[in-house]
Design a protein around this motif. Structure first.
Motif, PDB file in Angstrom:
ATOM      1  N   ARG A   1       0.813  -0.978  -0.186  1.00  0.00           N
ATOM      2  CA  ARG A   1      -0.037  -0.063  -0.011  1.00  0.00           C
ATOM      3  C   ARG A   1       1.070   1.083   0.027  1.00  0.00           C
ATOM      4  N   ARG A   2       0.207   2.437  -0.098  1.00  0.00           N
ATOM      5  CA  ARG A   2       1.013   3.524  -0.323  1.00  0.00           C
ATOM      6  C   ARG A   2       1.523   3.921   1.149  1.00  0.00           C
ATOM      7  N   ARG A   3       2.540   4.534   0.897  1.00  0.00           N
ATOM      8  CA  ARG A   3       3.578   5.325   1.994  1.00  0.00           C
ATOM      9  C   ARG A   3       2.747   6.017   3.115  1.00  0.00           C
ATOM     10  N   LYS A   4       3.002   5.675   4.117  1.00  0.00           N
ATOM     11  CA  LYS A   4       2.266   6.720   5.307  1.00  0.00           C
ATOM     12  C   LYS A   4       2.769   8.020   5.513  1.00  0.00           C
ATOM     13  N   VAL A   5       2.024   8.953   5.370  1.00  0.00           N
ATOM     14  CA  VAL A   5       2.312  10.447   5.482  1.00  0.00           C
ATOM     15  C   VAL A   5       2.252  10.827   7.342  1.00  0.00           C
ATOM     16  N   VAL A   6       3.235  11.263   7.561  1.00  0.00           N
ATOM     17  CA  VAL A   6       3.376  11.702   8.944  1.00  0.00           C
ATOM     18  C   VAL A   6       2.621  12.884   9.177  1.00  0.00           C
ATOM     19  N   ALA A   7       1.584  12.962  10.328  1.00  0.00           N
ATOM     20  CA  ALA A   7       0.749  13.828  10.442  1.00  0.00           C
ATOM     21  C   ALA A   7       1.523  15.286  11.313  1.00  0.00           C
ATOM     22  N   VAL A   8       1.164  16.363  10.611  1.00  0.00           N
ATOM     23  CA  VAL A   8       1.918  17.654  11.300  1.00  0.00           C
ATOM     24  C   VAL A   8       0.878  18.463  11.376  1.00  0.00           C
ATOM     25  N   ALA A   9       0.889  19.288  12.518  1.00  0.00           N
ATOM     26  CA  ALA A   9      -0.186  20.265  13.077  1.00  0.00           C
ATOM     27  C   ALA A   9       0.139  21.103  14.135  1.00  0.00           C
ATOM     28  N   SER A  10      -0.314  22.230  14.125  1.00  0.00           N
ATOM     29  CA  SER A  10      -0.138  23.195  15.335  1.00  0.00           C
ATOM     30  C   SER A  10      -1.125  24.015  15.493  1.00  0.00           C
ATOM     31  N   SER A  11      -1.449  24.642  16.771  1.00  0.00           N
ATOM     32  CA  SER A  11      -2.422  25.441  17.259  1.00  0.00           C
ATOM     33  C   SER A  11      -2.222  26.337  18.407  1.00  0.00           C
ATOM     34  N   GLU A  12      -2.679  27.282  18.461  1.00  0.00           N
ATOM     35  CA  GLU A  12      -2.379  28.494  19.270  1.00  0.00           C
ATOM     36  C   GLU A  12      -3.362  28.032  20.712  1.00  0.00           C
ATOM     37  N   ALA A  13      -4.300  27.109  20.613  1.00  0.00           N
ATOM     38  CA  ALA A  13      -4.990  26.546  21.692  1.00  0.00           C
ATOM     39  C   ALA A  13      -4.278  26.502  23.085  1.00  0.00           C
ATOM     40  N   LYS A  14      -4.875  26.693  24.255  1.00  0.00           N
ATOM     41  CA  LYS A  14      -4.182  26.227  25.194  1.00  0.00           C
ATOM     42  C   LYS A  14      -4.805  24.999  25.906  1.00  0.00           C
ATOM     43  N   PRO A  15      -4.158  24.068  26.656  1.00  0.00           N
ATOM     44  CA  PRO A  15      -5.007  23.029  27.124  1.00  0.00           C
ATOM     45  C   PRO A  15      -5.995  23.499  28.462  1.00  0.00           C
ATOM     46  N   GLU A  16      -7.122  22.833  28.378  1.00  0.00           N
ATOM     47  CA  GLU A  16      -8.140  23.083  29.500  1.00  0.00           C
ATOM     48  C   GLU A  16      -7.784  22.619  30.712  1.00  0.00           C
TER      49      GLU A  16
END
Length: 621
Positions: free
Chosen positions: A275-290
């Protein structure tokens, strides 16, 4: 593949028996050979078979049978060196390329293409010209040149096996890549490896004897099979028989290697295409933990490749779980529940990515984290149990071995301590006779027993959050009740939080304190379970509740929501539920619907929430 099944055919048995006899004769040549390999009998030069010399003598009166035994030690040692080189290089590079993927895969396959372009015979002649008559160097070089073919086979098999659910389960449990590759993937691809090794062994023997025939290998007076053929060819006009013993032994050995390879190939299971190669997830956010939350998810958006186009399958999802809390995630199949659970652990399918949002666990944002960081969290921080327990267990390992490796990974200890902890875990999940269960294989377990084993494996790392993805779907009603009671008991004893992914309102009502209702990638409503049952504020929630079998009226057909969950590529621009909703208006389709909070802690994504009644306007038919 079960190797013993490959040797039920007479030809396969004969091939194994022949090679066994040859190996015994070669290994124990000093004890079994009637003469030394260099002893000459000048009274019987170029003689045929006789009582004194069973296979005759050569042009120096040396016993042919003895020289075959001693010569086999050189020839088969060369074959072993070549095969060992192929196995080490081919298996290692194939595992790395197939399991790790990415730049590792690209570099290894580029090297494979380069080596395949090198002419084998020419290279061997160059090696022998440089190192002299060093057969070991020549056979190692042959192994290096032959390893790319095995690399490709191992890579393809690894790509197929790494997609299996039990590999995902091993990752979720926090096992390192080394353990997964060596203990779970390698045993599953052993069949193709053995097939390729046996076929290559025949080719290596042919090459070794060819070098000996040309006088480029081990030099006289040390006997080799190829050298014996060369000696026989010089006196073929005087004694034709001399060519027969060495020629027959070489031919039958090559044929036997081929027959064994064919038998193993025919007995092997078909491999799934890579199957196709796995793409590594990348994300960012300014949200703070509750504050105070064990897990808080904000604005989570997930994409998956559909027809080579990245398609949003979860959009703008918010979720919160307190320590020790049991929270439900409810919806029909295809709404994005399981994808959400896997996104929390960084285990999205091939090409999946978290493109926006934050996933805070104990204050740390998991979105965009490296694989090594997430591996350290799996099993010890967050654990997962699946709806297909038998598919998540390695079929070639006993239950005890699979739980042992997780206990060893998370807690350490010697063999006795690890096994004692394993038996304790199996007892904690109410498995009868844990001492016997540790010796069983997955195919010997019922569905309920397999699910209990998965729960025991999840508990091995003492997780703080357990994601239970449809844990009772494949079980009958009685076993479902037992598993739910077990989860309730474990939650009370360990204090862990639980995210229960389900489509069964009865299970949610039985176990959960709060619930999120999900439809087509959106959370459409969230509240306490009591509030959702007593006063749903979204037509989809009301529709699901109206479809619950427990609410069916005797003598009437069980209601159902008309239509199906839309494909993510065809989501409406406004409310995703609008095409199936009896309350939909033009305003519902005009723009995206925000979340409203009519009451504290009760949110809904519906502009008509004030008109929704528990069963009156339910979207059912």
């Amino acid at each position: 593949m079960r190797p013993l099944r490959a040797f039920r055919r007479p030809l396969s048995v004969a091939a194994v028996a022949y090679l066994g006899i040859v190996l015994v004769a070669v290994i124990f040549a000093p004890l079994l050979a009637p003469y030394d390999a260099t002893d000459g009998d000048l009274d019987h030069v170029l003689s045929g078979p006789s009582a004194l010399h069973p296979l005759g003598t050569d042009n120096l009166g040396r016993d042919v049978l003895s020289r075959l035994m001693y010569g086999g030690r050189v020839s088969l040692s060369g074959v072993a060196e070549a095969v060992l080189t192929v196995l080490v290089l081919g298996v290692l590079s194939g595992l790395l390329a197939g399991f790790l993927g990415g730049w590792v895969d690209r570099v290894i396959m580029w090297l494979v293409d380069v080596v395949l372009a090198v002419p084998v015979i020419v290279t061997l002649l160059v090696v022998l010209a440089v190192v002299g008559s060093n057969e070991t160097a020549a056979m190692i070089a042959l192994g290096v040149l032959g390893s790319p073919l095995l690399t490709r086979v191992v890579r393809g098999s690894t790509l197929a096996v790494r997609q299996e659910l039990f590999i995902t389960a091993a990752r979720v449990s926090g096992l390192p890549n080394r353990s997964i590759a060596l203990q779970h993937i390698l045993p599953r691809i052993a069949g193709p490896i053995i097939v390729q090794a046996s076929i290559f062994a025949g080719a290596a023997l042919l090459t070794e004897t060819s070098l000996g025939y040309l006088g480029l290998g081990t030099q006289p007076p040390t006997p080799t099979w190829g050298g014996m053929v060369a000696d026989a060819s010089t006196v073929i006009d005087q004694q034709p028989w001399l060519l027969v013993p060495a020629g027959v032994v070489i031919g039958l050995s090559i044929l036997s290697f081929g027959l064994i390879g064919d038998a193993l190939r025919d007995a092997g299971a078909r491999q799934a295409p890579p199957r196709r190669r796995k793409v590594v997830a990348v994300a960012s956010s300014e949200a703070k933990p509750e504050p105070g939350a064990l897990l808080s998810v904000h604005d989570l958006t997930v994409t998956l490749p559909r027809s080579e186009v990245d398609t949003v399958v979860v959009e703008g999802l918010d979720l919160r779980i307190e320590p020790g809390e049991v929270v439900g995630l409810v919806g029909e199949s295809g709404c994005g529940k399981s994808i959400t659970g896997r996104a929390l652990l960084g285990l999205l399918p091939e090409g999946g990515q978290v493109t926006r949002g934050a996933i805070h666990f104990e204050g740390r944002n998991l979105a965009g984290r490296r694989r090594s960081e997430l591996r350290g969290l799996r099993g010890s921080g967050i654990a997962l149990i699946s709806q297909e327990p038998l598919s998540c267990l390695d079929p070639v390992c006993t239950v005890g071995r699979q739980v042992d490796e997780l206990v060893r990974r998370h807690e350490g200890g010697n063999r006795k301590q690890v096994r004692a902890r394993t038996i304790e875990l199996l007892g904690d999940v109410n498995l009868p006779d844990p001492e016997r269960t540790v010796r069983r294989y997955p195919h010997e377990l019922s569905g309920g027993m397999a699910q209990r084993v998965l729960i025991a494996m999840a508990l091995a790392g003492r997780p703080k959050l357990l994601i239970a993805d449809e844990p009772t779907t494949a079980l009958d009603v009685t076993v479902q009740a037992e598993i739910l009671e077990l989860l309730r008991k474990l939650r009370a004893e360990t204090g862990m939080a639980v995210l229960l992914i389900s489509h069964d309102w009865g299970v949610v009502a039985d176990l959960c304190q709060r619930a999120y209702v999900m439809y087509a990638g959106h959370v459409v409503e969230s509240a306490s379970v009591d509030e959702l049952f007593d006063g749903p504020l979204h037509p989809y929630t009301a529709g699901l509740l109206g479809c619950a079998p427990r609410r069916a009226r005797p003598g009437r057909r069980l209601p159902a929501i008309p239509g199906t969950v839309p494909d993510p590529r065809t989501w409406p621009a406004g409310c995703h539920f609008a095409p199936r909703c009896p309350m939909a208006t033009e305003a519902c389709a005009a723009a995206a619907i925000p979340l409203f909070e009519p009451a504290t802690g009760h949110e809904t994504r519906c502009i008509h929430h004030t008109q929704v009644k528990g069963g009156e306007n339910a979207a059912v038919a």
